[in-house]
Design a protein around this motif. Structure first.
Motif, PDB file in Angstrom:
ATOM      1  N   VAL A  26      -5.369  -8.398  -1.561  1.00 21.24           N
ATOM      2  CA  VAL A  26      -5.480  -7.830  -0.214  1.00 21.24           C
ATOM      3  C   VAL A  26      -4.845  -6.444  -0.176  1.00 21.24           C
ATOM      4  O   VAL A  26      -5.399  -5.494   0.390  1.00 21.24           O
ATOM      5  N   ALA A  27      -3.657  -6.316  -0.790  1.00 21.22           N
ATOM      6  CA  ALA A  27      -2.961  -5.025  -0.787  1.00 21.22           C
ATOM      7  C   ALA A  27      -3.761  -3.969  -1.544  1.00 21.22           C
ATOM      8  O   ALA A  27      -3.908  -2.832  -1.082  1.00 21.22           O
ATOM      9  N   ASN A  28      -4.304  -4.331  -2.707  1.00 23.02           N
ATOM     10  CA  ASN A  28      -5.085  -3.359  -3.481  1.00 23.02           C
ATOM     11  C   ASN A  28      -6.366  -2.958  -2.757  1.00 23.02           C
ATOM     12  O   ASN A  28      -6.782  -1.795  -2.802  1.00 23.02           O
ATOM     13  N   ALA A  29      -6.981  -3.926  -2.076  1.00 22.22           N
ATOM     14  CA  ALA A  29      -8.212  -3.618  -1.342  1.00 22.22           C
ATOM     15  C   ALA A  29      -7.942  -2.762  -0.112  1.00 22.22           C
ATOM     16  O   ALA A  29      -8.853  -2.121   0.410  1.00 22.22           O
TER      17      ALA A  29
ATOM     18  N   VAL B  95       0.845  -1.198   0.000  1.00 22.58           N
ATOM     19  CA  VAL B  95       0.000   0.000   0.000  1.00 22.58           C
ATOM     20  C   VAL B  95       0.883   1.252   0.000  1.00 22.58           C
ATOM     21  O   VAL B  95       0.621   2.225  -0.722  1.00 22.58           O
ATOM     22  N   ALA B  96       1.950   1.213   0.816  1.00 24.30           N
ATOM     23  CA  ALA B  96       2.868   2.355   0.849  1.00 24.30           C
ATOM     24  C   ALA B  96       3.554   2.544  -0.503  1.00 24.30           C
ATOM     25  O   ALA B  96       3.774   3.677  -0.951  1.00 24.30           O
ATOM     26  N   MET B  97       3.910   1.422  -1.171  1.00 21.70           N
ATOM     27  CA  MET B  97       4.497   1.530  -2.514  1.00 21.70           C
ATOM     28  C   MET B  97       3.513   2.187  -3.479  1.00 21.70           C
ATOM     29  O   MET B  97       3.905   3.042  -4.293  1.00 21.70           O
ATOM     30  N   ASN B  98       2.241   1.791  -3.388  1.00 15.26           N
ATOM     31  CA  ASN B  98       1.228   2.416  -4.243  1.00 15.26           C
ATOM     32  C   ASN B  98       1.129   3.915  -3.977  1.00 15.26           C
ATOM     33  O   ASN B  98       1.022   4.722  -4.908  1.00 15.26           O
TER      34      ASN B  98
ATOM     35  N   PHE C 256      -4.379 -13.583   7.767  1.00 13.50           N
ATOM     36  CA  PHE C 256      -4.407 -12.127   7.769  1.00 13.50           C
ATOM     37  C   PHE C 256      -5.096 -11.592   9.027  1.00 13.50           C
ATOM     38  O   PHE C 256      -4.981 -10.413   9.329  1.00 13.50           O
ATOM     39  N   GLY C 257      -5.809 -12.439   9.738  1.00 12.54           N
ATOM     40  CA  GLY C 257      -6.449 -12.051  10.989  1.00 12.54           C
ATOM     41  C   GLY C 257      -5.744 -12.712  12.162  1.00 12.54           C
ATOM     42  O   GLY C 257      -5.608 -13.935  12.201  1.00 12.54           O
ATOM     43  N   PRO C 258      -5.260 -11.961  13.134  1.00 11.51           N
ATOM     44  CA  PRO C 258      -4.547 -12.546  14.280  1.00 11.51           C
ATOM     45  C   PRO C 258      -5.497 -13.052  15.358  1.00 11.51           C
ATOM     46  O   PRO C 258      -5.495 -12.576  16.499  1.00 11.51           O
ATOM     47  N   TYR C 259      -6.314 -14.040  14.997  1.00  9.94           N
ATOM     48  CA  TYR C 259      -7.327 -14.543  15.923  1.00  9.94           C
ATOM     49  C   TYR C 259      -7.200 -16.051  16.123  1.00  9.94           C
ATOM     50  O   TYR C 259      -8.184 -16.757  16.275  1.00  9.94           O
ATOM     51  N   TRP C 260      -5.972 -16.533  16.113  1.00  9.29           N
ATOM     52  CA  TRP C 260      -5.722 -17.960  16.346  1.00  9.29           C
ATOM     53  C   TRP C 260      -5.619 -18.231  17.845  1.00  9.29           C
ATOM     54  O   TRP C 260      -5.000 -17.473  18.582  1.00  9.29           O
ATOM     55  N   ARG C 261      -6.224 -19.346  18.260  1.00  8.25           N
ATOM     56  CA  ARG C 261      -6.256 -19.712  19.682  1.00  8.25           C
ATOM     57  C   ARG C 261      -5.930 -21.187  19.828  1.00  8.25           C
ATOM     58  O   ARG C 261      -5.819 -21.917  18.839  1.00  8.25           O
TER      59      ARG C 261
ATOM     60  N   ALA D 197       0.502 -15.313  -4.939  1.00  9.32           N
ATOM     61  CA  ALA D 197       0.748 -13.894  -5.197  1.00  9.32           C
ATOM     62  C   ALA D 197      -0.562 -13.141  -5.411  1.00  9.32           C
ATOM     63  O   ALA D 197      -0.696 -11.986  -4.978  1.00  9.32           O
ATOM     64  N   ARG D 198      -1.531 -13.779  -6.065  1.00 13.08           N
ATOM     65  CA  ARG D 198      -2.813 -13.110  -6.309  1.00 13.08           C
ATOM     66  C   ARG D 198      -3.523 -12.781  -5.001  1.00 13.08           C
ATOM     67  O   ARG D 198      -4.205 -11.753  -4.898  1.00 13.08           O
ATOM     68  N   VAL D 199      -3.377 -13.663  -4.007  1.00 10.32           N
ATOM     69  CA  VAL D 199      -4.025 -13.410  -2.711  1.00 10.32           C
ATOM     70  C   VAL D 199      -3.479 -12.129  -2.089  1.00 10.32           C
ATOM     71  O   VAL D 199      -4.235 -11.226  -1.699  1.00 10.32           O
TER      72      VAL D 199
END
Length: 500
Positions: free
Chosen positions: A233-236, A65-68, A460-465, A227-229
């Motif tokens: 995510v980055a574009n969104a 995102v910062a590169m964009n 991408f979500g830090p919700y592992w338990r 890479a597409r994933v």
């Protein structure tokens, strides 16, 4: 008398057996609690590792995102020279109109206007060259920032791999990185995790990450699919300005408010009279398959993120004296594995390479390649949708072997032998030799809030338990026991109706 002696002997044996049974039960409970604690602790390490990957992946996406944003700012800088040259072309058109009008008798004023329009066009051209020079002056900073962000992506993944390797070592041997303290505190003398059970844990953990060596789960996806994933995510995740810079307002008049007012005044001050309008001014920046797809849909198929590109374009209109002019302008900045490029060329002074998103296989991304950790989903409910399971199997000697410390064992072998004439001899084992503890834990994904269970596991979500989890069936427990070398227990676990 004989009956009394026999009764006292039986009573003594019952008391001894009672002590030994109580001791064995206490040892067994302690060992099982240790096995549970070990399985849960290893699962916690895995959950923390997966959460670390998720935070790292967010930081990697943030880097893109910062590169964009960098490319968007550079395109905005570069478009200034192009806008001034579009104004120059407008006055070339106005000069041509004035020349045509000058051809009639008594129309000498149009000849004067044509000459003045040519001078204004020259002033706009000079200003355009000056702004190209200013753009070249900031490109070295732009290039350094791009190199720093690209390096940060690689360093973030190196940190992810380091955490993965250390976690893998811990769940494989059950004692690394502080886990050995569990044995010392909970069950001194207990064995550590067997190599075969540890290998099952390591395989389960590897199977949670797409691209790691794994057996018994889904095949790896290829590098482009991963890479597409990250690209999507980055574009969104882009903010509104780098994503689309349409300024809104009246449909026919759009003033790019992010360009400095002193710059925009030049379009009025250089001619010193007349009117101008920016008819259309748009721009965007994104991670794309190639620079020609910068204006494509955000979820465009096949976008594996090989280039970071930004474009800035529009149309400017001038009305001056007796003529009008309208021209388009466009600036484009991109970075790719070929060193990138820049239009207009006059604003370009160097290279700004970008190796692409997830440019290599995961196992080959040791120092470069812009890789990241992606969750390997599994559609099979029996595989817990790909969420890793953790197993523990430990043993401990229950018999003390020292009558001075455990007098209820009677002797070092904890056995009592009988002889009865012609009826032969007998042996009574008073204490169990060895006990075992078997446990299972599950590392699972659950997002906080209402409906959190509906979100599928991802990195991408830090919700592992982590939690202790029952064995699905006797076959699952049997596989762990077989790996531990306890074939008898494995057969017993598979007997229908046996409680696990």
């Amino acid at each position: 008398m004989v009956l009394s002696a026999l009764s006292l002997l039986v009573l003594a044996l019952m008391v001894t057996l009672s002590f030994n049974l109580s001791h064995a039960l206490r040892q067994k409970m302690s060992l099982q609690q240790h096995s549970d604690a070990l399985a849960y602790s290893m699962a916690v390490l895995e959950a923390r590792a997966l959460n670390y990957y998720a935070v790292g992946n967010r930081a990697i996406a943030g880097s893109y995102v910062a590169m964009n944003s960098l490319h968007a700012y550079m395109a905005a800088v570069s478009v200034t020279g192009e806008m001034l040259r579009a104004a120059r072309n407008n006055f070339y058109m106005i000069a041509a109109i004035e020349v045509v009008r000058c051809m009639c008798y008594g129309c000498q004023e149009h000849c004067i206007d044509a000459a003045e329009a040519m001078k204004i066009a020259g002033d706009f051209a000079k200003e355009g060259s000056d702004y190209d020079k200013k753009a070249r002056g900031v490109e070295s900073g732009f290039t350094n920032a791009m190199q720093g962000l690209d390096l940060m992506v690689d360093n973030l993944h190196i940190a992810q791999r380091s955490v993965h390797d250390k976690t893998l070592q811990s769940v494989r041997d059950g004692k690394s990185n502080g886990l050995e303290q569990l044995t010392e505190y909970n069950a001194p003398g207990a064995t550590f995790l067997t190599q075969q059970v540890g290998s099952m844990n390591a395989n389960e953990f590897n199977c949670a990450v797409d691209g790691m060596q794994c057996q018994g789960s889904e095949d790896d996806s290829d590098e482009e699919a991963r890479a597409r994933v990250m690209t999507e995510v980055a574009n969104a995740s882009r903010s509104g300005w780098p994503a689309t810079r349409e300024t809104g307002g009246m449909p026919s008049v759009q003033i790019p408010s992010y360009l400095h007012p002193e710059f925009m005044k030049k379009f009025k001050d250089i001619p010193n009279e007349g009117n101008y309008q920016v008819m259309r001014h748009v721009g965007t920046a994104k991670t794309a398959e190639d620079k020609g797809q910068v204006n494509g849909a955000g979820e465009q198929g096949g976008n594996s993120g090989k280039v970071v590109v930004a474009t800035e374009e529009g149309t400017i209109f001038h009305k001056w004296r007796h003529g009008v002019g309208i021209n388009n302008y466009k600036a484009e900045v991109w970075s790719d594995d070929g060193g990138g490029g820049h239009t207009p060329n006059g604003a370009h002074s160097g290279q700004h390479p970008f190796e692409g998103v997830n440019a290599r296989a995961l196992t080959a991304c040791s120092q470069s390649g812009n890789c990241f950790m992606k969750f390997r989903a599994n559609p099979d409910a029996d595989r817990d949708w790909g969420q890793p399971r953790v197993y523990s199997y430990v043993t401990r000697q229950f018999r003390g072997g020292d009558p001075s410390k455990t007098p209820w064992e009677l002797n070092s072998s904890s056995t009592l032998e009988f002889e009865h004439g012609a009826q032969g001899s007998g042996r009574l084992k008073l204490a169990a030799d060895e006990g075992a503890g078997l446990s299972k834990a599950l590392v699972y994904y659950h997002r906080f809030g209402q409906g959190g269970w509906k979100e599928p596991p991802n990195l991408f979500g830090p919700y592992w338990r982590a939690k202790l989890h029952p064995f699905r069936d006797g076959d699952e427990a049997g596989r762990v026991l077989e790996a531990a070398g306890n074939q008898d227990a494995a057969e017993l676990a598979r007997v229908p109706g046996v409680s696990l």
